[in-house]
Design an enzyme around this catalytic site. Structure first.
Site, PDB file in Angstrom:
ATOM      1  N   HIS A 304      -0.887   0.414  12.517  1.00  0.00           N
ATOM      2  CA  HIS A 304      -1.919   0.394  10.985  1.00  0.00           C
ATOM      3  C   HIS A 304      -0.809  -0.204   9.844  1.00  0.00           C
ATOM      4  O   HIS A 304       0.236   0.237   9.850  1.00  0.00           O
ATOM      5  CB  HIS A 304      -1.941   1.999  10.885  1.00  0.00           C
ATOM      6  CG  HIS A 304      -2.918   2.702  11.568  1.00  0.00           C
ATOM      7  ND1 HIS A 304      -3.166   4.084  11.807  1.00  0.00           N
ATOM      8  CD2 HIS A 304      -3.621   2.195  12.545  1.00  0.00           C
ATOM      9  CE1 HIS A 304      -4.163   4.258  12.494  1.00  0.00           C
ATOM     10  NE2 HIS A 304      -4.389   3.266  13.262  1.00  0.00           N
ATOM     11  N   HIS A 361      -6.251   1.678   5.364  1.00  0.00           N
ATOM     12  CA  HIS A 361      -7.034   1.961   4.101  1.00  0.00           C
ATOM     13  C   HIS A 361      -7.064   0.701   3.347  1.00  0.00           C
ATOM     14  O   HIS A 361      -6.631  -0.456   3.687  1.00  0.00           O
ATOM     15  CB  HIS A 361      -6.056   3.144   3.510  1.00  0.00           C
ATOM     16  CG  HIS A 361      -5.990   4.272   4.182  1.00  0.00           C
ATOM     17  ND1 HIS A 361      -5.138   5.303   3.869  1.00  0.00           N
ATOM     18  CD2 HIS A 361      -6.375   4.516   5.339  1.00  0.00           C
ATOM     19  CE1 HIS A 361      -5.326   6.323   4.829  1.00  0.00           C
ATOM     20  NE2 HIS A 361      -5.956   5.991   5.823  1.00  0.00           N
TER      21      HIS A 361
END
Ligand code: DNO
Length: 414
Positions: A304, A361
């Protein structure tokens, strides 16, 4: 790196068409509607695969479901109470079903009670973009005054406590409600939606669990599922605590490099791997992300990539989610470490040399500000993040101008 994108299913306001136009190669998804602890069936998995496989007009998207995020671990398993043994059996059945469907990578976490925790889901930046934020005094106001957790005040430094009291005294009822909603929001897309009373009840069940016990429960879980994953040819990857410091008086056991090393050694199998989340781990000043990638990279099954900006040097800090190449983590150094790891895997003939990565995100920018998708998962903010990360990767891989086997710190296996 394999460029993937998290998709919450047909209700996600960001479509498969959007993903394709963002340049995505594979999809990360989960059966969010299945209650935690239950088995994922072949039919449900096939239905999600079909949804990922088509565009809005029904034509094939060419995309595949490549990573599961998350196959959630129930609170019963974490606390070893109630139906936990049945939940572990169901977890194994779900892994088998996923393998039958051709999916190999499964992300999960072992955070007690809440998944990620933020105080603001749309904090305004000077440009008008918005992002997620963890504000320590606001969190303390929630913990001490709204949740009213016994002993909460002792967990914060005096100046944070004082500021929290001042802020709480000035809060309208609406603001209190909003802050509570933001904090307990931390289960993106999940079926469960917690109330304050649910959180209080869950905290009660964790009262007897110190870090040592929680660690033991984690190792018991791994001892059950990791050998099954290994036999099936699956790669499990544990997501770190977010943020990576203790909250709500709960134990945190996946916050540092030492935590990861210990968890991997507990069941020393390649299938027992990690999700390296630079945004979560980066919220702690003593985590060295490029170094972690170099040292633990062998077992990194999922990446991530995102960045946070810390507002202090203490272990417990306020922070906000910055742009992907801004913030405290040296993203270029981290991607260079990823490319070195991939080169090593290629040289040794591993068939998982391309590590799935998703831009994690994104700030809400442009039309994101009116689309109101899942907090943290806007279309354009993530597209921008992915484009920037891809740019760094492309530059580092350039045969003449990037890192090469011949240049210092090169990405070649040697
Ligand atoms: C936040 C995510 C986490 C992650 C889970 C994995 O946006 O990174 O919610 O999906 O912790 O189990």
């Amino acid at each position: 790196m394999r460029h993937t994108w998290r998709w919450f299913g047909p209700h996600d306001l960001v479509s498969t068409d959007d993903m394709l136009q963002a340049g995505v190669q594979g999809v990360v998804s989960a059966l969010h509607h299945v209650p935690t602890g239950a088995t994922w069936t072949d039919d449900e998995i096939a239905a999600r695969q079909a949804e990922i496989g088509r565009m809005r007009d029904g034509s094939p998207s060419g995309l595949r479901w490549e990573v599961v995020e998350s196959l959630p671990v129930s609170e019963a398993i974490k606390t070893q109470t109630g139906d936990w043994r049945e939940h572990i059996a169901n977890y194994k059945s779900s892994m088998q079903a996923l393998r039958r469907a051709g999916i190999e990578v499964i992300c999960y976490n072992f955070m007690p009670v809440l998944d990620w925790t933020r105080t603001d889901l749309a904090w305004r930046r000077p440009t008008g973009a918005t992002c997620m934020r963890f504000d320590l005094p606001d969190f303390a106001a929630f913990d001490i005054h709204i949740l009213a957790r016994p002993g909460a005040a002792d967990d914060f430094p005096e100046e944070v406590r004082d500021e929290a009291a001042r802020r709480f005294a000035a809060m309208t009822e609406d603001r209190k409600r909003q802050l509570a909603d933001n904090v307990v929001c931390g289960l993106p897309g999940a079926a469960e939606r917690f109330t304050l009373q649910d959180v209080r009840d869950l905290l009660q069940t964790y009262a007897p669990l110190d870090s040592a016990r929680l660690r033991q429960h984690f190792h018991d879980f791994l001892a059950e599922v990791a050998p099954v994953a290994q036999d099936l040819g699956l790669r499990l990857c544990c997501h770190p605590d977010d943020p990576p410091f203790p909250l709500l008086g709960l134990a945190r056991i996946m916050s540092t490099e030492a935590d990861y090393a210990e968890r991997m050694a507990a069941v020393d199998l390649p299938a027992n791997g990690i999700t390296l989340c630079s945004g979560s781990l980066g919220a702690r000043p003593d985590n060295d992300l490029p170094g972690m990638m170099d040292r633990l990279g062998d077992r990194v099954h999922f990446l991530h990539l995102r960045n946070v900006r810390l507002e202090g040097t203490a272990l417990m800090n306020s922070f906000f989610e910055d742009e992907h190449l801004a913030g405290g983590t040296d993203m270029v150094a981290l991607i260079a470490a990823v490319l070195r790891q991939e080169a090593r895997r290629r040289a040794s003939g591993r068939d998982d040399a391309d590590i799935p990565m998703r831009p994690d995100h994104g700030q809400d920018i442009l039309d994101d500000l009116t689309r109101h998708g899942q907090p943290g998962y806007p279309a354009i903010g993530r597209l921008k993040g992915l484009a920037e990360l891809r740019g760094v990767e492309t530059a580092l891989r350039h045969p003449d101008h990037g890192l090469s086997g011949r240049s210092r710190g090169g990405i070649a296996a040697a």
